[in-house]
Design a protein around this motif. Structure first.
Motif, PDB file in Angstrom:
ATOM      1  N   ALA A  92     -13.306   3.482  -3.977  1.00  0.00           N
ATOM      2  CA  ALA A  92     -12.143   3.571  -2.910  1.00  0.00           C
ATOM      3  C   ALA A  92     -11.138   4.535  -3.194  1.00  0.00           C
ATOM      4  O   ALA A  92     -10.687   4.861  -4.385  1.00  0.00           O
ATOM      5  CB  ALA A  92     -11.330   2.346  -2.523  1.00  0.00           C
ATOM      6  N   LEU A  93     -10.532   5.154  -2.206  1.00  0.00           N
ATOM      7  CA  LEU A  93      -9.730   6.122  -2.335  1.00  0.00           C
ATOM      8  C   LEU A  93      -8.560   5.932  -1.235  1.00  0.00           C
ATOM      9  O   LEU A  93      -8.906   6.207  -0.240  1.00  0.00           O
ATOM     10  CB  LEU A  93     -10.376   7.917  -2.384  1.00  0.00           C
ATOM     11  N   SER A  94      -7.392   5.802  -1.910  1.00  0.00           N
ATOM     12  CA  SER A  94      -6.268   5.909  -0.964  1.00  0.00           C
ATOM     13  C   SER A  94      -5.364   6.993  -1.127  1.00  0.00           C
ATOM     14  O   SER A  94      -4.876   7.109  -2.270  1.00  0.00           O
ATOM     15  CB  SER A  94      -5.723   4.418  -0.990  1.00  0.00           C
ATOM     16  N   ASP A 142      -3.385   6.181  -4.540  1.00  0.00           N
ATOM     17  CA  ASP A 142      -3.872   6.744  -5.758  1.00  0.00           C
ATOM     18  C   ASP A 142      -3.324   8.104  -5.918  1.00  0.00           C
ATOM     19  O   ASP A 142      -3.308   8.543  -6.903  1.00  0.00           O
ATOM     20  CB  ASP A 142      -5.289   7.087  -5.461  1.00  0.00           C
ATOM     21  N   ALA A 143      -3.187   9.122  -4.827  1.00  0.00           N
ATOM     22  CA  ALA A 143      -2.653  10.208  -5.100  1.00  0.00           C
ATOM     23  C   ALA A 143      -2.218  10.677  -3.564  1.00  0.00           C
ATOM     24  O   ALA A 143      -2.296  10.081  -2.582  1.00  0.00           O
ATOM     25  CB  ALA A 143      -3.661  11.153  -5.406  1.00  0.00           C
ATOM     26  N   MET A 144      -1.107  11.764  -3.617  1.00  0.00           N
ATOM     27  CA  MET A 144      -0.708  12.144  -2.329  1.00  0.00           C
ATOM     28  C   MET A 144      -0.484  13.792  -2.416  1.00  0.00           C
ATOM     29  O   MET A 144      -0.343  14.359  -3.499  1.00  0.00           O
ATOM     30  CB  MET A 144       0.690  11.499  -2.136  1.00  0.00           C
ATOM     31  N   VAL A 145      -0.366  14.257  -1.240  1.00  0.00           N
ATOM     32  CA  VAL A 145       0.108  15.541  -1.105  1.00  0.00           C
ATOM     33  C   VAL A 145       1.109  15.653  -0.334  1.00  0.00           C
ATOM     34  O   VAL A 145       1.400  15.273   0.944  1.00  0.00           O
ATOM     35  CB  VAL A 145      -1.251  16.571  -0.182  1.00  0.00           C
ATOM     36  N   CYS A 146       2.386  16.240  -0.660  1.00  0.00           N
ATOM     37  CA  CYS A 146       3.642  16.087  -0.230  1.00  0.00           C
ATOM     38  C   CYS A 146       4.646  17.408  -0.570  1.00  0.00           C
ATOM     39  O   CYS A 146       4.396  18.054  -1.376  1.00  0.00           O
ATOM     40  CB  CYS A 146       4.108  14.608  -0.693  1.00  0.00           C
TER      41      CYS A 146
END
Length: 326
Positions: A92-94, A142-146
Protein backbone atom coordinates in the motif's frame (compact mmCIF):
# COMPACT_ATOMS: atom_id res chain seq x y z
CA UNK A 1 8.89 -23.31 20.67
CA UNK A 2 11.33 -24.05 17.86
CA UNK A 3 9.53 -23.90 14.51
CA UNK A 4 12.20 -26.14 12.99
CA UNK A 5 11.11 -28.99 15.30
CA UNK A 6 7.52 -28.50 14.14
CA UNK A 7 8.70 -28.83 10.55
CA UNK A 8 10.44 -32.08 11.49
CA UNK A 9 7.18 -33.38 12.97
CA UNK A 10 5.31 -32.52 9.78
CA UNK A 11 7.99 -34.28 7.69
CA UNK A 12 7.54 -37.49 9.68
CA UNK A 13 3.76 -37.29 9.30
CA UNK A 14 3.82 -36.54 5.60
CA UNK A 15 6.46 -39.13 4.64
CA UNK A 16 5.26 -41.88 6.98
CA UNK A 17 8.59 -43.05 8.40
CA UNK A 18 11.55 -41.53 10.16
CA UNK A 19 13.96 -42.74 7.50
CA UNK A 20 12.13 -41.13 4.56
CA UNK A 21 11.52 -37.94 6.55
CA UNK A 22 15.21 -37.75 7.54
CA UNK A 23 16.21 -37.85 3.86
CA UNK A 24 13.82 -35.01 3.02
CA UNK A 25 15.03 -32.69 5.79
CA UNK A 26 18.73 -33.59 5.33
CA UNK A 27 19.21 -35.04 8.79
CA UNK A 28 20.34 -38.41 10.02
CA UNK A 29 17.55 -40.59 11.39
CA UNK A 30 18.89 -40.42 14.98
CA UNK A 31 19.09 -36.59 14.76
CA UNK A 32 15.50 -36.40 13.51
CA UNK A 33 14.33 -38.70 16.31
CA UNK A 34 16.09 -36.52 18.90
CA UNK A 35 14.39 -33.40 17.45
CA UNK A 36 10.89 -34.96 17.79
CA UNK A 37 11.68 -36.22 21.30
CA UNK A 38 12.87 -32.77 22.32
CA UNK A 39 9.56 -31.29 21.08
CA UNK A 40 7.57 -33.88 23.03
CA UNK A 41 9.65 -33.14 26.15
CA UNK A 42 9.08 -29.39 25.72
CA UNK A 43 5.30 -29.89 25.43
CA UNK A 44 5.16 -32.63 28.05
CA UNK A 45 2.94 -34.76 25.78
CA UNK A 46 3.43 -37.68 23.35
CA UNK A 47 2.91 -36.57 19.75
CA UNK A 48 3.56 -39.82 17.85
CA UNK A 49 2.64 -43.48 18.35
CA UNK A 50 5.70 -45.23 17.03
CA UNK A 51 4.79 -48.57 15.45
CA UNK A 52 6.89 -51.04 13.57
CA UNK A 53 5.71 -49.97 10.10
CA UNK A 54 4.40 -46.39 10.24
CA UNK A 55 4.23 -43.71 12.86
CA UNK A 56 0.84 -42.22 13.70
CA UNK A 57 -0.24 -39.03 15.43
CA UNK A 58 -1.61 -39.07 18.94
CA UNK A 59 -4.61 -36.77 19.56
CA UNK A 60 -2.11 -34.26 20.98
CA UNK A 61 0.06 -34.66 17.90
CA UNK A 62 -2.91 -34.05 15.59
CA UNK A 63 -3.60 -30.74 17.35
CA UNK A 64 0.05 -29.68 17.10
CA UNK A 65 0.29 -30.77 13.46
CA UNK A 66 -2.77 -28.71 12.47
CA UNK A 67 -1.26 -25.55 13.97
CA UNK A 68 2.17 -26.37 12.50
CA UNK A 69 0.68 -26.57 8.99
CA UNK A 70 -0.90 -23.12 9.47
CA UNK A 71 2.42 -21.73 10.67
CA UNK A 72 4.23 -23.22 7.67
CA UNK A 73 1.67 -21.69 5.31
CA UNK A 74 1.97 -18.28 7.01
CA UNK A 75 5.75 -18.45 6.80
CA UNK A 76 5.55 -19.11 3.05
CA UNK A 77 3.02 -16.27 2.62
CA UNK A 78 5.24 -13.92 4.62
CA UNK A 79 8.23 -14.69 2.43
CA UNK A 80 6.15 -14.23 -0.74
CA UNK A 81 4.67 -10.94 0.47
CA UNK A 82 8.07 -9.57 1.50
CA UNK A 83 9.45 -10.51 -1.92
CA UNK A 84 6.65 -8.67 -3.74
CA UNK A 85 6.95 -5.68 -1.40
CA UNK A 86 10.68 -5.49 -2.02
CA UNK A 87 10.02 -5.59 -5.77
CA UNK A 88 7.33 -2.89 -5.60
CA UNK A 89 4.73 -5.37 -6.87
CA UNK A 90 2.33 -5.17 -3.92
CA UNK A 91 1.59 -3.36 -0.69
CA UNK A 92 0.00 0.00 0.00
CA UNK A 93 1.13 3.55 -0.74
CA UNK A 94 -0.52 6.65 0.68
CA UNK A 95 0.69 9.96 -0.77
CA UNK A 96 -0.01 13.62 -0.08
CA UNK A 97 -0.07 16.31 -2.75
CA UNK A 98 -0.38 20.06 -2.23
CA UNK A 99 -2.43 21.98 -4.86
CA UNK A 100 0.16 22.57 -7.59
CA UNK A 101 1.71 19.06 -7.40
CA UNK A 102 -1.82 17.60 -7.32
CA UNK A 103 -2.75 19.42 -10.51
CA UNK A 104 0.48 18.33 -12.21
CA UNK A 105 0.96 14.79 -10.91
CA UNK A 106 -2.21 13.18 -9.60
CA UNK A 107 -3.80 11.88 -12.81
CA UNK A 108 -0.58 10.77 -14.55
CA UNK A 109 0.77 9.13 -11.38
CA UNK A 110 -2.43 7.15 -10.77
CA UNK A 111 -2.35 6.02 -14.41
CA UNK A 112 1.33 5.04 -14.01
CA UNK A 113 0.62 2.97 -10.90
CA UNK A 114 -2.41 1.27 -12.45
CA UNK A 115 -0.29 0.30 -15.46
CA UNK A 116 3.10 -0.52 -13.90
CA UNK A 117 2.15 -1.55 -10.34
CA UNK A 118 -1.46 -2.79 -10.52
CA UNK A 119 -1.29 -4.74 -7.24
CA UNK A 120 -0.19 -1.75 -5.16
CA UNK A 121 -3.07 -0.11 -3.25
CA UNK A 122 -2.72 3.67 -3.76
CA UNK A 123 -4.45 6.38 -1.71
CA UNK A 124 -4.01 10.12 -2.34
CA UNK A 125 -4.61 12.94 0.12
CA UNK A 126 -4.89 16.46 -1.29
CA UNK A 127 -4.55 19.65 0.72
CA UNK A 128 -2.38 22.47 1.94
CA UNK A 129 1.21 21.65 2.92
CA UNK A 130 0.63 22.31 6.65
CA UNK A 131 -2.21 19.77 6.81
CA UNK A 132 -0.22 17.19 4.83
CA UNK A 133 2.77 17.64 7.13
CA UNK A 134 0.61 16.74 10.13
CA UNK A 135 -0.55 13.58 8.35
CA UNK A 136 3.01 12.64 7.45
CA UNK A 137 4.18 13.01 11.04
CA UNK A 138 1.20 10.97 12.23
CA UNK A 139 2.19 8.31 9.62
CA UNK A 140 -1.19 8.51 7.90
CA UNK A 141 0.62 9.14 4.61
CA UNK A 142 3.95 7.66 3.49
CA UNK A 143 5.33 10.51 1.38
CA UNK A 144 4.27 13.81 -0.13
CA UNK A 145 5.05 16.33 -2.84
CA UNK A 146 4.48 19.81 -1.51
CA UNK A 147 5.58 23.42 -1.13
CA UNK A 148 9.09 23.56 0.32
CA UNK A 149 8.51 26.53 2.61
CA UNK A 150 6.93 24.57 5.51
CA UNK A 151 9.78 22.06 5.64
CA UNK A 152 12.79 24.35 5.99
CA UNK A 153 14.72 23.18 9.04
CA UNK A 154 12.42 20.21 9.82
CA UNK A 155 14.96 17.70 11.14
CA UNK A 156 12.43 14.84 11.25
CA UNK A 157 11.60 15.14 7.54
CA UNK A 158 13.78 13.87 4.71
CA UNK A 159 13.35 16.21 1.72
CA UNK A 160 14.49 16.04 -1.88
CA UNK A 161 14.26 19.36 -3.76
CA UNK A 162 12.60 19.53 -7.16
CA UNK A 163 13.37 22.01 -9.93
CA UNK A 164 11.71 25.40 -9.30
CA UNK A 165 8.65 26.24 -11.40
CA UNK A 166 8.08 29.70 -12.81
CA UNK A 167 5.04 31.53 -11.47
CA UNK A 168 2.92 34.10 -13.23
CA UNK A 169 -0.59 34.82 -14.47
CA UNK A 170 -2.71 33.45 -17.34
CA UNK A 171 -6.00 34.44 -18.89
CA UNK A 172 -8.29 33.28 -21.67
CA UNK A 173 -7.37 33.97 -25.28
CA UNK A 174 -8.82 37.35 -26.32
CA UNK A 175 -8.96 38.72 -22.76
CA UNK A 176 -9.09 42.58 -22.69
CA UNK A 177 -6.00 42.75 -20.50
CA UNK A 178 -3.90 41.49 -23.43
CA UNK A 179 -4.44 44.85 -25.14
CA UNK A 180 -1.84 46.23 -22.71
CA UNK A 181 1.78 45.53 -23.57
CA UNK A 182 2.75 45.56 -19.89
CA UNK A 183 -0.31 45.47 -17.59
CA UNK A 184 -0.01 47.32 -14.29
CA UNK A 185 -1.66 46.44 -11.01
CA UNK A 186 -4.43 48.91 -11.84
CA UNK A 187 -5.18 47.00 -15.03
CA UNK A 188 -5.10 43.66 -13.19
CA UNK A 189 -7.43 44.76 -10.41
CA UNK A 190 -10.19 45.49 -12.90
CA UNK A 191 -10.75 41.71 -13.09
CA UNK A 192 -11.20 38.82 -10.63
CA UNK A 193 -7.93 37.11 -9.72
CA UNK A 194 -7.97 33.44 -8.70
CA UNK A 195 -5.25 31.44 -6.98
CA UNK A 196 -4.47 28.64 -4.55
CA UNK A 197 -2.29 29.46 -1.52
CA UNK A 198 1.00 30.85 -2.84
CA UNK A 199 4.41 30.51 -1.23
CA UNK A 200 5.82 33.55 0.60
CA UNK A 201 8.59 33.75 -2.01
CA UNK A 202 6.12 34.18 -4.88
CA UNK A 203 4.02 36.62 -2.85
CA UNK A 204 7.11 38.72 -2.09
CA UNK A 205 8.19 38.83 -5.74
CA UNK A 206 4.71 39.89 -6.87
CA UNK A 207 4.67 42.71 -4.35
CA UNK A 208 8.10 43.85 -5.53
CA UNK A 209 7.21 43.86 -9.24
CA UNK A 210 3.61 45.11 -9.03
CA UNK A 211 3.75 47.18 -5.86
CA UNK A 212 2.09 46.56 -2.45
CA UNK A 213 -1.33 46.13 -4.09
CA UNK A 214 0.12 43.18 -6.02
CA UNK A 215 0.59 41.10 -2.86
CA UNK A 216 -1.72 38.05 -3.11
CA UNK A 217 -3.66 38.97 0.05
CA UNK A 218 -4.56 42.26 -1.67
CA UNK A 219 -4.95 41.06 -5.26
CA UNK A 220 -6.55 37.60 -5.07
CA UNK A 221 -10.36 37.61 -5.01
CA UNK A 222 -11.01 33.86 -5.50
CA UNK A 223 -8.97 31.35 -3.50
CA UNK A 224 -9.28 27.56 -3.76
CA UNK A 225 -6.84 24.71 -3.06
CA UNK A 226 -8.27 22.72 -5.99
CA UNK A 227 -6.85 24.23 -9.16
CA UNK A 228 -9.17 22.47 -11.62
CA UNK A 229 -12.18 24.76 -11.00
CA UNK A 230 -9.88 27.79 -11.12
CA UNK A 231 -8.58 26.75 -14.53
CA UNK A 232 -12.18 26.37 -15.73
CA UNK A 233 -12.96 29.81 -14.34
CA UNK A 234 -10.08 31.34 -16.29
CA UNK A 235 -11.21 29.59 -19.47
CA UNK A 236 -14.83 30.70 -19.28
CA UNK A 237 -14.71 34.17 -17.65
CA UNK A 238 -12.46 37.22 -17.42
CA UNK A 239 -10.87 35.80 -14.25
CA UNK A 240 -7.07 35.95 -14.20
CA UNK A 241 -5.37 32.81 -12.84
CA UNK A 242 -2.29 33.37 -10.68
CA UNK A 243 0.17 30.56 -9.94
CA UNK A 244 2.69 28.21 -11.51
CA UNK A 245 2.61 28.69 -15.28
CA UNK A 246 3.05 25.03 -16.27
CA UNK A 247 -0.14 23.99 -14.46
CA UNK A 248 -2.06 25.21 -17.52
CA UNK A 249 0.49 24.01 -20.10
CA UNK A 250 -2.07 21.95 -22.05
CA UNK A 251 -4.50 24.87 -22.29
CA UNK A 252 -1.67 27.17 -23.36
CA UNK A 253 -0.41 24.74 -25.99
CA UNK A 254 -3.96 24.56 -27.36
CA UNK A 255 -4.12 28.36 -27.47
CA UNK A 256 -7.02 28.53 -25.01
CA UNK A 257 -5.06 30.29 -22.26
CA UNK A 258 -2.36 32.91 -22.67
CA UNK A 259 0.24 34.21 -20.23
CA UNK A 260 -0.36 37.76 -19.04
CA UNK A 261 2.84 39.77 -19.74
CA UNK A 262 3.71 40.76 -16.17
CA UNK A 263 7.01 42.54 -15.54
CA UNK A 264 9.73 39.86 -15.87
CA UNK A 265 11.23 38.46 -12.67
CA UNK A 266 13.47 35.35 -12.81
CA UNK A 267 13.03 34.85 -9.06
CA UNK A 268 9.22 34.55 -9.24
CA UNK A 269 9.21 30.77 -8.76
CA UNK A 270 7.47 28.07 -6.78
CA UNK A 271 9.73 25.69 -4.86
CA UNK A 272 8.63 22.12 -4.16
CA UNK A 273 10.06 19.00 -2.54
CA UNK A 274 9.53 15.28 -2.23
CA UNK A 275 9.27 14.52 1.49
CA UNK A 276 9.02 11.55 3.83
CA UNK A 277 9.87 10.85 7.47
CA UNK A 278 13.59 10.70 8.15
CA UNK A 279 15.10 7.43 9.35
CA UNK A 280 12.40 5.18 7.87
CA UNK A 281 13.09 2.36 5.43
CA UNK A 282 10.98 3.21 2.38
CA UNK A 283 9.00 0.58 0.53
CA UNK A 284 9.74 0.07 -3.14
CA UNK A 285 6.34 1.62 -3.95
CA UNK A 286 7.53 4.90 -2.41
CA UNK A 287 10.48 4.80 -4.77
CA UNK A 288 7.96 4.59 -7.61
CA UNK A 289 6.54 7.98 -6.52
CA UNK A 290 10.01 9.51 -6.29
CA UNK A 291 11.20 8.18 -9.64
CA UNK A 292 8.01 9.15 -11.46
CA UNK A 293 7.92 12.66 -9.96
CA UNK A 294 11.54 13.43 -10.78
CA UNK A 295 11.10 12.23 -14.37
CA UNK A 296 8.02 14.40 -14.89
CA UNK A 297 9.22 17.46 -12.99
CA UNK A 298 12.04 18.31 -15.36
CA UNK A 299 9.49 18.52 -18.17
CA UNK A 300 7.31 20.81 -16.06
CA UNK A 301 10.26 23.09 -15.30
CA UNK A 302 11.30 23.22 -18.97
CA UNK A 303 7.85 24.26 -20.21
CA UNK A 304 7.90 27.42 -22.32
CA UNK A 305 4.51 29.03 -23.03
CA UNK A 306 3.54 30.55 -26.33
CA UNK A 307 4.25 34.23 -26.63
CA UNK A 308 1.09 36.34 -26.24
CA UNK A 309 -0.12 38.09 -29.40
CA UNK A 310 1.11 41.66 -29.89
CA UNK A 311 -1.09 44.35 -28.33
CA UNK A 312 -3.55 45.85 -30.73
CA UNK A 313 -3.53 49.65 -31.09
CA UNK A 314 -6.51 51.41 -29.61
CA UNK A 315 -9.13 52.91 -31.90
CA UNK A 316 -8.16 56.33 -33.30
CA UNK A 317 -4.46 55.56 -33.19
CA UNK A 318 -2.16 54.16 -35.77
CA UNK A 319 0.20 51.32 -35.30
CA UNK A 320 3.85 52.45 -35.26
CA UNK A 321 5.58 52.01 -38.63
CA UNK A 322 7.86 49.00 -38.97
CA UNK A 323 11.47 49.56 -38.13
CA UNK A 324 13.67 50.13 -41.15
CA UNK A 325 16.56 47.77 -41.60
CA UNK A 326 19.88 49.59 -41.41
Amino acid sequence: MDFQKLKHLLAVIEHGTFSRAADKVNLSQPALSRSIQALETELGLPLLDRGTRQVRLTPYGACVAERARRMRYEEAELRRELKTLAGGESGALSIGLSPTPASLLLTPFLAHMATRHPQVRVAAELGATAALLEQLRAERIDAMVCDARMLYGAADIDTRPLAPLRAGMVCRQGHPILAHRRPTIDHIRQYPVASSTLSPEVALRLAETLGPAGAPEQMVTVRCENLDPLVHLALTTDTLLLGVICVTRHEQQAGRLVEVPLPPDPQRQGHYVLARLAGRSPLKAQDALYTFTQQCWNDFAAFQPKQPPPARPKKGTQAPPPRQKP
